[in-house]
Design a protein around this motif. Structure first.
Motif, PDB file in Angstrom:
ATOM      1  N   GLY A   1     -53.339 -88.146  31.820  1.00  0.00           N
ATOM      2  CA  GLY A   1     -52.395 -88.606  30.799  1.00  0.00           C
ATOM      3  C   GLY A   1     -52.988 -88.394  29.419  1.00  0.00           C
ATOM      4  O   GLY A   1     -54.086 -88.868  29.138  1.00  0.00           O
TER       5      GLY A   1
ATOM      6  N   MET B   1     -52.319 -88.689  25.242  1.00  0.00           N
ATOM      7  CA  MET B   1     -51.473 -89.166  24.141  1.00  0.00           C
ATOM      8  C   MET B   1     -51.182 -88.006  23.197  1.00  0.00           C
ATOM      9  O   MET B   1     -52.001 -87.100  23.022  1.00  0.00           O
ATOM     10  CB  MET B   1     -52.144 -90.312  23.394  1.00  0.00           C
ATOM     11  CG  MET B   1     -53.442 -89.973  22.718  1.00  0.00           C
ATOM     12  SD  MET B   1     -54.170 -91.429  21.943  1.00  0.00           S
ATOM     13  CE  MET B   1     -55.607 -90.680  21.162  1.00  0.00           C
TER      14      MET B   1
ATOM     15  N   ASP C   1     -47.576 -87.523  30.520  1.00  0.00           N
ATOM     16  CA  ASP C   1     -47.523 -88.586  29.527  1.00  0.00           C
ATOM     17  C   ASP C   1     -48.434 -89.713  29.993  1.00  0.00           C
ATOM     18  O   ASP C   1     -48.477 -90.013  31.194  1.00  0.00           O
ATOM     19  CB  ASP C   1     -46.081 -89.085  29.399  1.00  0.00           C
ATOM     20  CG  ASP C   1     -45.928 -90.063  28.260  1.00  0.00           C
ATOM     21  OD1 ASP C   1     -45.609 -89.619  27.145  1.00  0.00           O
ATOM     22  OD2 ASP C   1     -46.145 -91.275  28.478  1.00  0.00           O
ATOM     23  N   PRO C   2     -49.177 -90.368  29.091  1.00  0.00           N
ATOM     24  CA  PRO C   2     -50.119 -91.411  29.525  1.00  0.00           C
ATOM     25  C   PRO C   2     -49.465 -92.613  30.206  1.00  0.00           C
ATOM     26  O   PRO C   2     -50.147 -93.393  30.868  1.00  0.00           O
ATOM     27  CB  PRO C   2     -50.846 -91.823  28.244  1.00  0.00           C
ATOM     28  CG  PRO C   2     -50.055 -91.275  27.121  1.00  0.00           C
ATOM     29  CD  PRO C   2     -49.263 -90.123  27.649  1.00  0.00           C
ATOM     30  N   HIS C   3     -48.140 -92.761  30.081  1.00  0.00           N
ATOM     31  CA  HIS C   3     -47.457 -93.878  30.732  1.00  0.00           C
ATOM     32  C   HIS C   3     -47.094 -93.565  32.188  1.00  0.00           C
ATOM     33  O   HIS C   3     -46.722 -94.460  32.944  1.00  0.00           O
ATOM     34  CB  HIS C   3     -46.206 -94.265  29.946  1.00  0.00           C
ATOM     35  CG  HIS C   3     -46.500 -94.639  28.527  1.00  0.00           C
ATOM     36  ND1 HIS C   3     -47.241 -95.748  28.194  1.00  0.00           N
ATOM     37  CD2 HIS C   3     -46.189 -94.026  27.364  1.00  0.00           C
ATOM     38  CE1 HIS C   3     -47.355 -95.822  26.882  1.00  0.00           C
ATOM     39  NE2 HIS C   3     -46.727 -94.785  26.359  1.00  0.00           N
ATOM     40  N   GLU C   4     -47.223 -92.283  32.571  1.00  0.00           N
ATOM     41  CA  GLU C   4     -46.943 -91.890  33.952  1.00  0.00           C
ATOM     42  C   GLU C   4     -48.141 -92.193  34.848  1.00  0.00           C
ATOM     43  O   GLU C   4     -49.244 -92.446  34.367  1.00  0.00           O
ATOM     44  CB  GLU C   4     -46.627 -90.391  34.025  1.00  0.00           C
ATOM     45  CG  GLU C   4     -45.329 -89.991  33.364  1.00  0.00           C
ATOM     46  CD  GLU C   4     -45.028 -88.518  33.571  1.00  0.00           C
ATOM     47  OE1 GLU C   4     -45.169 -88.033  34.715  1.00  0.00           O
ATOM     48  OE2 GLU C   4     -44.676 -87.848  32.587  1.00  0.00           O
ATOM     49  N   THR C   5     -47.915 -92.132  36.164  1.00  0.00           N
ATOM     50  CA  THR C   5     -49.004 -92.303  37.120  1.00  0.00           C
ATOM     51  C   THR C   5     -50.002 -91.166  36.939  1.00  0.00           C
ATOM     52  O   THR C   5     -49.615 -90.003  36.911  1.00  0.00           O
ATOM     53  CB  THR C   5     -48.459 -92.284  38.560  1.00  0.00           C
ATOM     54  OG1 THR C   5     -47.491 -93.322  38.693  1.00  0.00           O
ATOM     55  CG2 THR C   5     -49.568 -92.489  39.572  1.00  0.00           C
ATOM     56  N   CYS C   6     -51.279 -91.520  36.761  1.00  0.00           N
ATOM     57  CA  CYS C   6     -52.298 -90.482  36.565  1.00  0.00           C
ATOM     58  C   CYS C   6     -53.663 -90.996  37.013  1.00  0.00           C
ATOM     59  O   CYS C   6     -53.855 -92.185  37.244  1.00  0.00           O
ATOM     60  CB  CYS C   6     -52.335 -90.006  35.111  1.00  0.00           C
ATOM     61  SG  CYS C   6     -52.470 -91.288  33.883  1.00  0.00           S
TER      62      CYS C   6
ATOM     63  N   ARG D   1     -56.504 -91.334  31.773  1.00  0.00           N
ATOM     64  CA  ARG D   1     -55.668 -91.141  30.590  1.00  0.00           C
ATOM     65  C   ARG D   1     -56.520 -91.202  29.338  1.00  0.00           C
ATOM     66  O   ARG D   1     -57.522 -91.906  29.295  1.00  0.00           O
ATOM     67  CB  ARG D   1     -54.522 -92.152  30.539  1.00  0.00           C
ATOM     68  CG  ARG D   1     -54.889 -93.581  30.709  1.00  0.00           C
ATOM     69  CD  ARG D   1     -53.675 -94.535  30.740  1.00  0.00           C
ATOM     70  NE  ARG D   1     -52.661 -94.216  31.691  1.00  0.00           N
ATOM     71  CZ  ARG D   1     -52.621 -94.657  32.939  1.00  0.00           C
ATOM     72  NH1 ARG D   1     -53.563 -95.450  33.374  1.00  0.00           N
ATOM     73  NH2 ARG D   1     -51.659 -94.302  33.748  1.00  0.00           N
TER      74      ARG D   1
ATOM     75  N   VAL E   1     -56.231 -92.430  25.737  1.00  0.00           N
ATOM     76  CA  VAL E   1     -55.390 -93.303  24.921  1.00  0.00           C
ATOM     77  C   VAL E   1     -56.266 -94.076  23.937  1.00  0.00           C
ATOM     78  O   VAL E   1     -57.490 -94.078  24.053  1.00  0.00           O
ATOM     79  CB  VAL E   1     -54.598 -94.304  25.797  1.00  0.00           C
ATOM     80  CG1 VAL E   1     -53.581 -93.599  26.674  1.00  0.00           C
ATOM     81  CG2 VAL E   1     -55.523 -95.162  26.630  1.00  0.00           C
TER      82      VAL E   1
ATOM     83  N   SER F   1     -54.327 -99.523  23.856  1.00  0.00           N
ATOM     84  CA  SER F   1     -53.310 -99.141  24.840  1.00  0.00           C
ATOM     85  C   SER F   1     -53.786 -99.292  26.279  1.00  0.00           C
ATOM     86  O   SER F   1     -53.035 -99.026  27.204  1.00  0.00           O
ATOM     87  CB  SER F   1     -52.893 -97.682  24.616  1.00  0.00           C
ATOM     88  OG  SER F   1     -52.392 -97.506  23.322  1.00  0.00           O
TER      89      SER F   1
ATOM     90  N   ASN G   1     -54.635-100.921  29.756  1.00  0.00           N
ATOM     91  CA  ASN G   1     -54.192-102.116  30.480  1.00  0.00           C
ATOM     92  C   ASN G   1     -55.405-102.825  31.095  1.00  0.00           C
ATOM     93  O   ASN G   1     -56.508-102.285  31.142  1.00  0.00           O
ATOM     94  CB  ASN G   1     -53.123-101.777  31.537  1.00  0.00           C
ATOM     95  CG  ASN G   1     -53.659-100.882  32.639  1.00  0.00           C
ATOM     96  OD1 ASN G   1     -54.775-101.064  33.119  1.00  0.00           O
ATOM     97  ND2 ASN G   1     -52.865 -99.919  33.060  1.00  0.00           N
TER      98      ASN G   1
END
Length: 198
Positions: A40, A42, A70-75, A78, A80, A84, A86
């Motif tokens: 992912g 950014m 995209d960094p919000h997808e499963t990967c 990432r 970021v 950002s 989690n």
């Protein structure tokens, strides 16, 4: 055609199954087995940095098969900003950026050695989001009742850099070497504000 709600729910699972089936089929082919990695990225990373990062990954992982998402997808990993991340992820800083005000060379203000907060009031400006350093600057300027005159809103530093060089407005940028080397804009520090970001 527009996918319905059921199709929207099914899509990520179908992508996952498709990816796993390709990996299973590759087990029965001659030659090296690819190592699939979903990364992912950014949008504000920058093309040159992304290229450098992918080169290092390719050097470290033999038979790498990379998929950029995209960094919000499963990967699997990432790239970021720290804020950002989690709570389930481990954050490792890989870049350290120094932010300054990017100005068109032909503007009078670019002749100053240091830019004061008052110099920023009503300054034509290019907003780039997401940008944690810009959020920090705007918060401090709000307390002083100082506001930019917005001329553009964009996401990537590559586009923002071109708009600054065309004298559309100033912007807050990390001092990337490729921008400095291009020698088409001027970087100036903003007085009493440190934009060091990891």
């Amino acid at each position: 055609m527009i996918p319905n709600a059921a199709a929207q729910k099914l899509y990520p699972y179908a992508k996952d199954i498709s990816g796993k089936s390709k990996t299973m089929l590759s087990l029965f082919k001659d030659g090296p087995t690819p190592v699939p990695v979903r990364l992912g990225i950014m949008r504000s990373l920058g093309a040159k940095r992304m290229s450098q990062l992918l080169t290092k990954l390719n050097d470290k992982i033999e038979n790498l098969e990379i998929t950029l998402v995209d960094p919000h997808e499963t990967c699997d990993a990432r790239v970021v900003l720290a804020q950002s991340v989690n709570t389930k992820a481990v954050f490792m800083p890989i870049f350290k950026d120094y932010y300054e005000l990017a100005l068109p060379k032909q503007w009078d203000i670019s002749q100053k050695n240091i830019i004061s907060s008052m110099d920023l009031d009503k300054l034509p400006f290019i907003n780039r989001n997401p940008c944690d350093a810009l959020d920090k600057l705007k918060l401090q300027l709000d307390m002083l009742d100082i506001q930019f005159q917005t001329r553009a809103n964009i996401r990537t530093i590559e586009y923002a850099w071109q708009l600054v060089s065309a004298a559309v407005g100033a912007a807050l940028f990390a001092k990337w070497q490729e921008i400095i080397d291009a020698d088409v804009i001027t970087f100036k520090p903003i007085q009493d504000i440190n934009f060091l970001k990891k």
